[in-house]
Structure formats: C-alpha cells, structure tokens
Write a protein that holds these residues in place. Sequence first.
Motif, PDB file in Angstrom:
ATOM      1  N   ASN A 185       0.864  -1.168   0.000  1.00 52.26           N
ATOM      2  CA  ASN A 185       0.000   0.000   0.000  1.00 52.26           C
ATOM      3  C   ASN A 185       0.902   1.220   0.000  1.00 52.26           C
ATOM      4  O   ASN A 185       2.116   1.116   0.186  1.00 52.26           O
ATOM      5  N   PHE A 186       0.292   2.389  -0.208  1.00 53.45           N
ATOM      6  CA  PHE A 186       1.132   3.578  -0.426  1.00 53.45           C
ATOM      7  C   PHE A 186       1.940   3.941   0.810  1.00 53.45           C
ATOM      8  O   PHE A 186       3.029   4.504   0.709  1.00 53.45           O
ATOM      9  N   THR A 215      -6.490   9.280   9.803  1.00 54.75           N
ATOM     10  CA  THR A 215      -7.488   9.205   8.738  1.00 54.75           C
ATOM     11  C   THR A 215      -7.632  10.559   8.033  1.00 54.75           C
ATOM     12  O   THR A 215      -7.208  11.589   8.527  1.00 54.75           O
ATOM     13  N   LEU A 216      -8.243  10.460   6.837  1.00 59.11           N
ATOM     14  CA  LEU A 216      -8.242  11.610   5.913  1.00 59.11           C
ATOM     15  C   LEU A 216      -8.794  12.915   6.456  1.00 59.11           C
ATOM     16  O   LEU A 216      -8.397  13.986   6.011  1.00 59.11           O
ATOM     17  N   GLU A 217      -9.708  12.826   7.429  1.00 57.18           N
ATOM     18  CA  GLU A 217     -10.298  14.076   7.913  1.00 57.18           C
ATOM     19  C   GLU A 217      -9.253  14.982   8.574  1.00 57.18           C
ATOM     20  O   GLU A 217      -9.514  16.148   8.823  1.00 57.18           O
ATOM     21  N   PHE A 218      -8.071  14.431   8.841  1.00 62.63           N
ATOM     22  CA  PHE A 218      -7.018  15.246   9.454  1.00 62.63           C
ATOM     23  C   PHE A 218      -6.068  15.873   8.434  1.00 62.63           C
ATOM     24  O   PHE A 218      -5.132  16.566   8.800  1.00 62.63           O
ATOM     25  N   GLU A 219      -6.343  15.632   7.170  1.00 60.18           N
ATOM     26  CA  GLU A 219      -5.481  16.191   6.125  1.00 60.18           C
ATOM     27  C   GLU A 219      -5.385  17.714   6.266  1.00 60.18           C
ATOM     28  O   GLU A 219      -4.291  18.283   6.223  1.00 60.18           O
ATOM     29  N   ILE A 222       0.672  11.111   7.905  1.00 57.03           N
ATOM     30  CA  ILE A 222       0.223  10.500   6.641  1.00 57.03           C
ATOM     31  C   ILE A 222      -1.237  10.106   6.814  1.00 57.03           C
ATOM     32  O   ILE A 222      -1.591   9.428   7.795  1.00 57.03           O
ATOM     33  N   GLU A 223      -2.076  10.516   5.879  1.00 54.36           N
ATOM     34  CA  GLU A 223      -3.506  10.220   6.024  1.00 54.36           C
ATOM     35  C   GLU A 223      -3.931   9.092   5.085  1.00 54.36           C
ATOM     36  O   GLU A 223      -3.419   8.975   3.970  1.00 54.36           O
ATOM     37  N   GLU A 228      -6.179  -6.679   5.955  1.00 59.74           N
ATOM     38  CA  GLU A 228      -5.170  -6.787   4.902  1.00 59.74           C
ATOM     39  C   GLU A 228      -5.842  -6.758   3.526  1.00 59.74           C
ATOM     40  O   GLU A 228      -5.392  -6.081   2.609  1.00 59.74           O
ATOM     41  N   ARG A 229      -6.958  -7.485   3.411  1.00 54.34           N
ATOM     42  CA  ARG A 229      -7.618  -7.575   2.097  1.00 54.34           C
ATOM     43  C   ARG A 229      -8.197  -6.256   1.617  1.00 54.34           C
ATOM     44  O   ARG A 229      -8.221  -5.994   0.415  1.00 54.34           O
ATOM     45  N   ILE A 230      -8.726  -5.449   2.539  1.00 58.15           N
ATOM     46  CA  ILE A 230      -9.372  -4.207   2.082  1.00 58.15           C
ATOM     47  C   ILE A 230      -8.354  -3.177   1.627  1.00 58.15           C
ATOM     48  O   ILE A 230      -8.700  -2.233   0.938  1.00 58.15           O
ATOM     49  N   GLY A 231      -7.107  -3.350   2.042  1.00 60.67           N
ATOM     50  CA  GLY A 231      -6.073  -2.448   1.564  1.00 60.67           C
ATOM     51  C   GLY A 231      -6.147  -1.073   2.212  1.00 60.67           C
ATOM     52  O   GLY A 231      -7.028  -0.784   3.014  1.00 60.67           O
ATOM     53  N   VAL A 232      -5.196  -0.245   1.844  1.00 55.19           N
ATOM     54  CA  VAL A 232      -5.097   1.091   2.409  1.00 55.19           C
ATOM     55  C   VAL A 232      -4.930   2.064   1.263  1.00 55.19           C
ATOM     56  O   VAL A 232      -4.000   1.930   0.470  1.00 55.19           O
TER      57      VAL A 232
END
Length: 553
Positions: A11-12, A232-236, A258-259, A313-317
């Motif tokens: 994942n990234f 999580t993204l809301e903290f971007e 990193i979000e 793991e399957r759902i990924g990031v």
Amino acid sequence: MSASDSPVSSNFIRHIIAADLAANKNNGKVATRFPPEPNGYLHIGHAKSICLNFTLAAENNGTCNLRFDDTNPEKESVEYMEAIERDVQWLGFKWAGKYHASDYFEQLYAYAVQLIKQGDAYVDSSTPEQMRADRGTLTEPGKESPDRSRSIEENLDLFTRMRAGEFADGQYVLRAKIDMASPNINMRDPTIYRIRRVHHQRTGDAWCLYPMYDYTHCISDALEGITHSICTLEFEDHRPLYDWVLDKLQTPCHPQQIEFARLQLEYTIVSKRKLLQLVTEKHVHGWDDPRMPTISGLRRAGFTPEAIRDFCERIGVTKNDSWIEMGVLENCIREDLNERAPRAMAVLRPLKVVISNWEDGKTETYQIANHPQKPEMGSREVSFSKTLLIEQDDFMENPPKDFKRLVPGGEVRLRGSYVIKCEEAIKDAAGNVIELRCSYDPATLGKNPEGRKVKGVIHWVSAQHAIPAELRLYDRLFSHPNPDTLDNFLDGINPNSLEILSDCRVEVSLATATPDTRYQFERTGYFCLDYADSTPEKLVFNRTVTLRDSWAK
Ligand code: ATP
Ligand code: MG
C-alpha cells in the motif's frame, strides 16, 4: 471495492516507509502509534488502523505504541481504556509502550508557555459565539480578536492564573497566533487550551485547563519519537497545524503525518458516537452485543483475530473513500472457520423420529470425524438410539420436485450413521406433523450398499443423549446498506437482526464447549458458546455467520 482487486502485499504507506528507510531518514527507525480516545469501545474501523500501525512497525523492526488520547475527560472512562487494551491484545498485537496524552500535561503546558513567550500564542476573552462569528468562512477571511495584541507579559500572567483556577470555565482560552486570513480555517488562530472544571480519570482534579486535540496530538507524537503519524483523511486539513506547532516548538523530532481513507462498511456504522447511542438507547444489549461492529461484539459473536486481521489486509489502504461490502468481512470469517472449526450437530427446531425396527433401550455409539478433510483434528463420540431428533424442515409431506431430504416413503442418510426410511407421519389435531415413524437399514452404516444411492444427508441427534441449548441467530444489525446516509441512522435498523431459538438440542460433545472454540454446526452455520450468558445448566450459542451469504445479490 471488493477484496479481490486490492493488492494484499502493498500500500502507499508501505512505499513511503520503504523510501524513508532507503534514504536512512529517522536513522532507519520506524515508530508508529495507535491513538484512540477512550470514549467508547473500539470498532472494526479501528481494527484497520490498529493492523496498519502495528504491522508497519513489525515489518520494519520498529515499534508501535498504544496512546490514549485522553484530553476530553467528560466523555472518557477507565472502562473504555480497559476495553481498548483488551481488544488490541486480543487482535494479537503488543505495544512497545503504553502512554496517555495526560502523561504529557505538564510538558504540554510548558510548551504552551514557550509559545506565549515567543509571541506565538495569546489569551483570548472572546466568547465562543464571538469566536465562531469571527472565524470567517471558506470564502471570507476571519477577523482578528482585540486580544490578539495583548502583551507577552499579560498573556503569561493570565495563562498562569487560568491554570491556578482563577477564572470561570470558558472565560478565557489560549489560542495559537497564526493567521486569521489563512485559506485553511484550522490555521485561523485555533484554540489550544480551554478552562474546564472536570474530573479526569487519571489526573483527577489536578487540572482545570485541558489542551485541545490538535495541539496535544503532534506534541505527543514528537515526545514519543514517532516517525510516521498515520491518521485518517479528515485530518489532512489539520496537517499544516500539526507541522506549525512542531516547527514553532523545535521539538526533538518532527513526525510525518500520513492520512489514509477510513473504513466504511456497508450495513453497519463505524462511529463511536452512534454506537454509544445504540447502547444507551438499548437498540442492542451492550457494546459487546454480537451484532455490534465493535471488536468486542465481533469476538463475542465468534470472530477470530485472524479473520479480522485478514479482512484488514484484504481491504487495503488507500487515499480514496470507498465502501466495503459486509460480505467481505463475513467471507473472511467463513474461510477461516471452514478450515479450523470442528463440526458438530445441533438441531434448531426439533422433530421427533422414532426408529420402529430399533430395539427399545439399545444405544450404539460411533466416532465421527471433527473435520471432513482433517483427520488430525480427531473425532468425537456420537450416540444413536430409538428416538432421534431432526430439523422440522428436513421433512416435507408434499415436497417440491428437487427436495432431497425426508418425505413420506422416502429415504435419507443421517450424517455419519444409517439410512432411514419414513414409514409414517403422525399429526396432531391441527394437522401438524409432530412425529415420524421410520425404519433404519442395518446395511447402511457409514456406506451406501451396492446399487443404492441415497442423495440427501441430514443432521440429527439422539433425543435421550442430546443436551438442550439456546441458539441465537444474528443477522445484520442494519437492513439499509448505508445507514449513515439516512436522516436518522436508526431508521435503517433491521427489525429481525436477532432470532432466539430456546428449544434446540445439541450433541453431547458440546457439553464441554468453551467460548474459545468455534464450531460448524452441520448445515446451519458457525457458532460459538456465549461467554456472558451460557451456563452449564443452560448452554447458549451465538451464530457467528451463516454457511453461505444469504444477502448476496
Ligand atoms: P469515531 O468516529 O468512531 O469516534 P475516532 O476517529 O474519533 O472514531 P479515535 O479513538 O480518535 O476515534 O481513533 C483512533 C484511531 O483510529 C485514529 O487514528 C483514527 O483515525 C482511527 N480510526 C477511527 N475510525 C476509523 C475507521 N473507520 N477506519 C480507519 N481508521 C479509523
Ligand atoms: Mg477522534
């Protein structure tokens, strides 16, 4: 996104960390943390963050801390902290250190004094209403407070007296002095301390001044030497503030935020606030109700840590918001238990079967394999006698053509035992079938005799040997796929999410069942003993998941 199109291995964030290590950034060290606020039980969304943080650390010989972000004492409690620790451990992770933001209150205060001394923070007497009005909008800049130009000396004096308890709650706040015209509203002189006279679960009444989340979080990360602060993204949009605070304070290290996209799962909700509402309004029987998407609810339902980790793991990031189908989670537990769960027989809605050509009082016992493909899992003893119980719906008087189970004059195999033939159906006055008279064929024990094929196989128990049990059949808590999108998420609740069958019979080997063993009850689903309500006098089993996805479109 379905599980199959997500890369399992990368994942990234893994890429970022690998590049940092290659560049010997942070001296080749990886330190992460999982930072829950102890204001509720952890849910499956948190599991995603836990797996990510702990796994990234473990993969790189790094460390992962558990840090309670306990700056909001009104909503937090020791019960929640204990539940969180239990859940993280149950998932299989070990924290390097356990910390609390409250461990840093003194240090955070000292840093605030430093900001004031540098002219980077000021005490403001604006009311909350005034502050809101002056904050501006996305298209309009905010307005500077008259207190913004207060002298450093006066700020220091007021801040000291705020701590000493000289002022009422809300009378003053401490604000970072950044930029009221910033296009990013989070940078418009955010509040970093507020006066609040509340008892704290760890620091008691030592403080009447509590630091705000954004200010606390980055400093806590820095004090712990975190290298990658994953959120999580809301903290971007909060990242510039994260970096501003650390830059101004010149902390010993400056973690990289990193979000990633939070987990959104269909047919449920992952918000502690809403989960709390389900609990307090008694739509469920507590945080660990097996229908709850909490880790403790999933555990009580019979989920394994392995299945949850596999799911994460399957759902990924990724950085894109997406909805995960509930079937992905359910399939993870199905696949895990199909491999590992011993088989057993339980009759949910019993129908009496009397074997007319069986001797009164005679009992035969056989060994039945615990797993059809795994002899190493051993076998258990099952008894056969004159009176048996089968499922009511495994008999039909007027069956459709493709019905493969028992019919008048027809034959069926009892799993692991004989073929029986239905000679007669006995009915009550209302015409309901209440008993079957059957004959057994002694030549059919465990095999079909030459030239005879019996297709149907059903499960059964011996009436005199079986133990009574209550089986709780759970279904999805919400019948609406995205309850969060409704005006009121409660409108999406599935009214049939729990069916209690209190007159079931289970095979005798289950008398020694423990909550840690999950079973496949032949043909009916995966079950485990309920740790809270089951007693030796009255066994209670929870259905973890059905054998097949009944919701599939
Ligand atoms: P909630 O909205 O349920 O209250 P939260 O983000 O306020 O969640 P925290 O206790 O602050 O809850 O979360 C701890 C960590 O778990 C944070 O890093 C947060 O980003 C992460 N997290 C929370 N919910 C999810 C989710 N649905 N998916 C992935 N990570 C999540
Ligand atoms: Mg939070």
